[in-house]
Write a protein that holds these residues in place. Sequence first.
Motif, PDB file in Angstrom:
ATOM      1  N   ALA A  46      -2.631  55.680  -4.994  1.00 31.47           N
ATOM      2  CA  ALA A  46      -2.290  56.836  -4.167  1.00 31.47           C
ATOM      3  C   ALA A  46      -3.567  57.445  -3.604  1.00 31.47           C
ATOM      4  O   ALA A  46      -4.602  57.440  -4.267  1.00 31.47           O
ATOM      5  CB  ALA A  46      -1.532  57.873  -4.995  1.00 31.47           C
ATOM      6  N   GLY A  47      -3.470  57.930  -2.357  1.00 27.77           N
ATOM      7  CA  GLY A  47      -4.667  58.484  -1.705  1.00 27.77           C
ATOM      8  C   GLY A  47      -4.383  59.841  -1.086  1.00 27.77           C
ATOM      9  O   GLY A  47      -3.448  60.538  -1.484  1.00 27.77           O
ATOM     10  N   ALA A  48      -5.196  60.191  -0.099  1.00 31.68           N
ATOM     11  CA  ALA A  48      -5.104  61.515   0.530  1.00 31.68           C
ATOM     12  C   ALA A  48      -3.761  61.712   1.230  1.00 31.68           C
ATOM     13  O   ALA A  48      -3.308  62.840   1.413  1.00 31.68           O
ATOM     14  CB  ALA A  48      -6.246  61.679   1.524  1.00 31.68           C
ATOM     15  N   ARG A  49      -3.104  60.617   1.643  1.00 30.31           N
ATOM     16  CA  ARG A  49      -1.804  60.739   2.314  1.00 30.31           C
ATOM     17  C   ARG A  49      -0.696  61.172   1.355  1.00 30.31           C
ATOM     18  O   ARG A  49       0.353  61.609   1.789  1.00 30.31           O
ATOM     19  CB  ARG A  49      -1.396  59.400   2.938  1.00 30.31           C
ATOM     20  N   GLU A  50      -0.929  60.987   0.057  1.00 28.08           N
ATOM     21  CA  GLU A  50       0.081  61.310  -0.955  1.00 28.08           C
ATOM     22  C   GLU A  50      -0.492  62.351  -1.906  1.00 28.08           C
ATOM     23  O   GLU A  50      -0.774  62.081  -3.069  1.00 28.08           O
ATOM     24  CB  GLU A  50       0.491  60.067  -1.757  1.00 28.08           C
ATOM     25  N   ARG A  51      -0.693  63.541  -1.392  1.00 22.59           N
ATOM     26  CA  ARG A  51      -1.333  64.595  -2.187  1.00 22.59           C
ATOM     27  C   ARG A  51      -0.472  64.995  -3.372  1.00 22.59           C
ATOM     28  O   ARG A  51      -0.942  65.624  -4.310  1.00 22.59           O
ATOM     29  CB  ARG A  51      -1.595  65.829  -1.322  1.00 22.59           C
ATOM     30  N   TRP A  52       0.825  64.673  -3.305  1.00 21.46           N
ATOM     31  CA  TRP A  52       1.742  65.029  -4.386  1.00 21.46           C
ATOM     32  C   TRP A  52       1.636  64.070  -5.575  1.00 21.46           C
ATOM     33  O   TRP A  52       2.243  64.317  -6.611  1.00 21.46           O
ATOM     34  CB  TRP A  52       3.193  65.081  -3.868  1.00 21.46           C
ATOM     35  N   TYR A  53       0.859  62.984  -5.440  1.00 24.59           N
ATOM     36  CA  TYR A  53       0.613  62.086  -6.577  1.00 24.59           C
ATOM     37  C   TYR A  53      -0.831  62.248  -7.037  1.00 24.59           C
ATOM     38  O   TYR A  53      -1.708  62.580  -6.236  1.00 24.59           O
ATOM     39  CB  TYR A  53       0.832  60.620  -6.162  1.00 24.59           C
ATOM     40  N   ALA A  54      -1.060  61.954  -8.311  1.00 22.77           N
ATOM     41  CA  ALA A  54      -2.433  61.972  -8.815  1.00 22.77           C
ATOM     42  C   ALA A  54      -3.247  60.933  -8.039  1.00 22.77           C
ATOM     43  O   ALA A  54      -2.784  59.802  -7.836  1.00 22.77           O
ATOM     44  CB  ALA A  54      -2.432  61.642 -10.311  1.00 22.77           C
ATOM     45  N   ALA A  55      -4.442  61.299  -7.604  1.00 23.79           N
ATOM     46  CA  ALA A  55      -5.294  60.378  -6.846  1.00 23.79           C
ATOM     47  C   ALA A  55      -5.544  59.117  -7.666  1.00 23.79           C
ATOM     48  O   ALA A  55      -5.863  59.187  -8.846  1.00 23.79           O
ATOM     49  CB  ALA A  55      -6.620  61.047  -6.491  1.00 23.79           C
ATOM     50  N   GLY A  56      -5.331  57.974  -7.049  1.00 28.32           N
ATOM     51  CA  GLY A  56      -5.583  56.706  -7.718  1.00 28.32           C
ATOM     52  C   GLY A  56      -4.406  56.152  -8.500  1.00 28.32           C
ATOM     53  O   GLY A  56      -4.452  55.009  -8.959  1.00 28.32           O
ATOM     54  N   MET A  57      -3.332  56.939  -8.650  1.00 24.28           N
ATOM     55  CA  MET A  57      -2.142  56.453  -9.362  1.00 24.28           C
ATOM     56  C   MET A  57      -1.581  55.202  -8.666  1.00 24.28           C
ATOM     57  O   MET A  57      -1.482  55.160  -7.450  1.00 24.28           O
ATOM     58  CB  MET A  57      -1.065  57.550  -9.370  1.00 24.28           C
ATOM     59  N   GLU A  58      -1.219  54.208  -9.450  1.00 22.88           N
ATOM     60  CA  GLU A  58      -0.647  52.998  -8.847  1.00 22.88           C
ATOM     61  C   GLU A  58       0.760  53.295  -8.327  1.00 22.88           C
ATOM     62  O   GLU A  58       1.618  53.773  -9.062  1.00 22.88           O
ATOM     63  CB  GLU A  58      -0.591  51.853  -9.859  1.00 22.88           C
ATOM     64  N   MET A  59       0.995  53.041  -7.048  1.00 27.05           N
ATOM     65  CA  MET A  59       2.299  53.309  -6.441  1.00 27.05           C
ATOM     66  C   MET A  59       2.733  52.110  -5.593  1.00 27.05           C
ATOM     67  O   MET A  59       1.930  51.258  -5.243  1.00 27.05           O
ATOM     68  CB  MET A  59       2.231  54.562  -5.554  1.00 27.05           C
ATOM     69  N   ARG A  60       4.021  52.066  -5.299  1.00 29.79           N
ATOM     70  CA  ARG A  60       4.557  51.070  -4.372  1.00 29.79           C
ATOM     71  C   ARG A  60       3.811  51.164  -3.047  1.00 29.79           C
ATOM     72  O   ARG A  60       3.576  52.252  -2.541  1.00 29.79           O
ATOM     73  CB  ARG A  60       6.040  51.376  -4.151  1.00 29.79           C
ATOM     74  N   SER A  61       3.464  50.033  -2.462  1.00 26.51           N
ATOM     75  CA  SER A  61       2.795  50.046  -1.164  1.00 26.51           C
ATOM     76  C   SER A  61       3.755  49.716  -0.046  1.00 26.51           C
ATOM     77  O   SER A  61       4.480  48.739  -0.109  1.00 26.51           O
ATOM     78  CB  SER A  61       1.650  49.029  -1.117  1.00 26.51           C
ATOM     79  N   GLY A  62       3.773  50.532   0.978  1.00 28.68           N
ATOM     80  CA  GLY A  62       4.510  50.198   2.193  1.00 28.68           C
ATOM     81  C   GLY A  62       3.536  50.008   3.341  1.00 28.68           C
ATOM     82  O   GLY A  62       3.928  49.974   4.494  1.00 28.68           O
ATOM     83  N   ARG A  63       2.251  49.895   3.028  1.00 30.02           N
ATOM     84  CA  ARG A  63       1.212  49.868   4.056  1.00 30.02           C
ATOM     85  C   ARG A  63       0.509  48.530   4.130  1.00 30.02           C
ATOM     86  O   ARG A  63      -0.705  48.466   4.313  1.00 30.02           O
ATOM     87  CB  ARG A  63       0.128  50.922   3.770  1.00 30.02           C
ATOM     88  N   GLN A  64       1.206  47.419   3.962  1.00 29.45           N
ATOM     89  CA  GLN A  64       0.530  46.123   3.985  1.00 29.45           C
ATOM     90  C   GLN A  64      -0.091  45.856   5.359  1.00 29.45           C
ATOM     91  O   GLN A  64      -1.196  45.320   5.448  1.00 29.45           O
ATOM     92  CB  GLN A  64       1.521  45.009   3.624  1.00 29.45           C
ATOM     93  N   LEU A  65       0.632  46.186   6.421  1.00 28.95           N
ATOM     94  CA  LEU A  65       0.119  45.954   7.778  1.00 28.95           C
ATOM     95  C   LEU A  65       0.282  47.203   8.636  1.00 28.95           C
ATOM     96  O   LEU A  65       1.189  48.004   8.413  1.00 28.95           O
ATOM     97  CB  LEU A  65       0.877  44.811   8.468  1.00 28.95           C
ATOM     98  N   SER A  66      -0.579  47.313   9.645  1.00 27.82           N
ATOM     99  CA  SER A  66      -0.487  48.383  10.634  1.00 27.82           C
ATOM    100  C   SER A  66      -0.098  47.752  11.968  1.00 27.82           C
ATOM    101  O   SER A  66      -0.708  46.770  12.405  1.00 27.82           O
ATOM    102  CB  SER A  66      -1.846  49.085  10.724  1.00 27.82           C
ATOM    103  N   VAL A  67       0.940  48.297  12.604  1.00 23.71           N
ATOM    104  CA  VAL A  67       1.438  47.755  13.878  1.00 23.71           C
ATOM    105  C   VAL A  67       1.328  48.839  14.943  1.00 23.71           C
ATOM    106  O   VAL A  67       1.745  49.982  14.702  1.00 23.71           O
ATOM    107  CB  VAL A  67       2.915  47.303  13.745  1.00 23.71           C
ATOM    108  N   VAL A  68       0.747  48.510  16.077  1.00 24.44           N
ATOM    109  CA  VAL A  68       0.623  49.478  17.180  1.00 24.44           C
ATOM    110  C   VAL A  68       1.174  48.837  18.453  1.00 24.44           C
ATOM    111  O   VAL A  68       1.438  47.633  18.487  1.00 24.44           O
ATOM    112  CB  VAL A  68      -0.854  49.896  17.407  1.00 24.44           C
ATOM    113  N   SER A  69       1.360  49.662  19.494  1.00 25.68           N
ATOM    114  CA  SER A  69       1.834  49.077  20.751  1.00 25.68           C
ATOM    115  C   SER A  69       0.860  49.339  21.888  1.00 25.68           C
ATOM    116  O   SER A  69       0.183  50.378  21.935  1.00 25.68           O
ATOM    117  CB  SER A  69       3.228  49.597  21.113  1.00 25.68           C
ATOM    118  N   VAL A  70       0.791  48.367  22.787  1.00 23.10           N
ATOM    119  CA  VAL A  70      -0.050  48.457  23.992  1.00 23.10           C
ATOM    120  C   VAL A  70       0.249  49.746  24.740  1.00 23.10           C
ATOM    121  O   VAL A  70      -0.664  50.488  25.130  1.00 23.10           O
ATOM    122  CB  VAL A  70       0.250  47.242  24.908  1.00 23.10           C
ATOM    123  N   GLU A  71       1.549  50.050  24.895  1.00 22.65           N
ATOM    124  CA  GLU A  71       1.948  51.204  25.701  1.00 22.65           C
ATOM    125  C   GLU A  71       1.526  52.515  25.032  1.00 22.65           C
ATOM    126  O   GLU A  71       1.065  53.446  25.704  1.00 22.65           O
ATOM    127  CB  GLU A  71       3.472  51.195  25.918  1.00 22.65           C
TER     128      GLU A  71
END
Lengths: 193, 193
Positions: B49-74
Amino acid sequence: MAFRSLSARISHVLATPQTGHFRTSIVPALDVDLRGIPGDRHYGFTRPAGARERWYAAGMEMRSGRQLSVVSVEELKQIATRLEIERVEPGWIGANVVVAGVPQLTLLPWGARLVCGDGAVLVNEGDNAPCRFAGAEIARHFPDRPGLDRLFPKAAIDLRGIVASVERAGTIAPGPLTVKLPQQKPWPGGTLL
Amino acid sequence: MAFRSLSARISHVLATPQTGHFRTSIVPALDVDLRGIPGDRHYGFTRPAGARERWYAAGMEMRSGRQLSVVSVEELKQIATRLEIERVEPGWIGANVVVAGVPQLTLLPWGARLVCGDGAVLVNEGDNAPCRFAGAEIARHFPDRPGLDRLFPKAAIDLRGIVASVERAGTIAPGPLTVKLPQQKPWPGGTLL
């Protein structure tokens, strides 16, 4: 990501006895890790593709979003009313967590978090499609109602609860539940399809 | 779960060089497994867990939904217009997949599937919150624009793309993309909050 919160409660929790069947029985508490319920048939980050994913080769290893099944007291009552039976017990259809006070649980936005007391946190991975196997389990309890199994999938549409995965490991037990709702932003591209 | 489909395309794919930094560079293809991009800093079913999840203890092991980042040209073009700069390159903000032809990618419903040709399938895990670190990377390329880093998070709201996890392992490369959209059922409970 902005979240809003809703207070509700956990009414019961259930686990699969070591039978291989999907039926579940009430237990005092569930201790879950990030793979789900240790010993459960749905335990794991991945699972083999099945009948629900006809677009994948049967048995292909895929990401699992089905670690736990969550249903609501209110929706099970509505299913029973529609089927004209006295009740639908959560264990008959393999539920793991029964909640109360969440309006229309099955329609809860994907990504909503279920914060179980100060224990486990679950992520809503979408509505659980009703199937005839669960219908057959219900029918078994009402032998004077032939065909009940085939009525279930339609009667349970938008009422069968959700599937979830574990975001934070911990305990799930009867008691307070906080539902954290992601902002609902309608996707306007839908009108283009 | 009913899905509708939208045809679009993958314009570029990018990977992190072995530097530990979040910047990415264009590669011919990404071979992903169910944990994400092998060797990438976001590879894994879980993450601390990181700064995006302030409600969890920093560094706590959590499920990841951030394997990839997808953006669009537009959407990257819209961010550039808002910031009054020539362009925002996907590699500056750590994107892995650049798509084109998906209307308002960032608002795509959670749970939407991105079917990459006949290769990998990704699951939309929600919009990627814009942060100042990405802003600082953009600013580095426009040294005559002091304060650009702090303008980015606001300019990129609803335009910064999504995070995704892998549902089916396989290749992601420039070419056709099919977006499968889950039914959008507004959750009426929202009015109760």
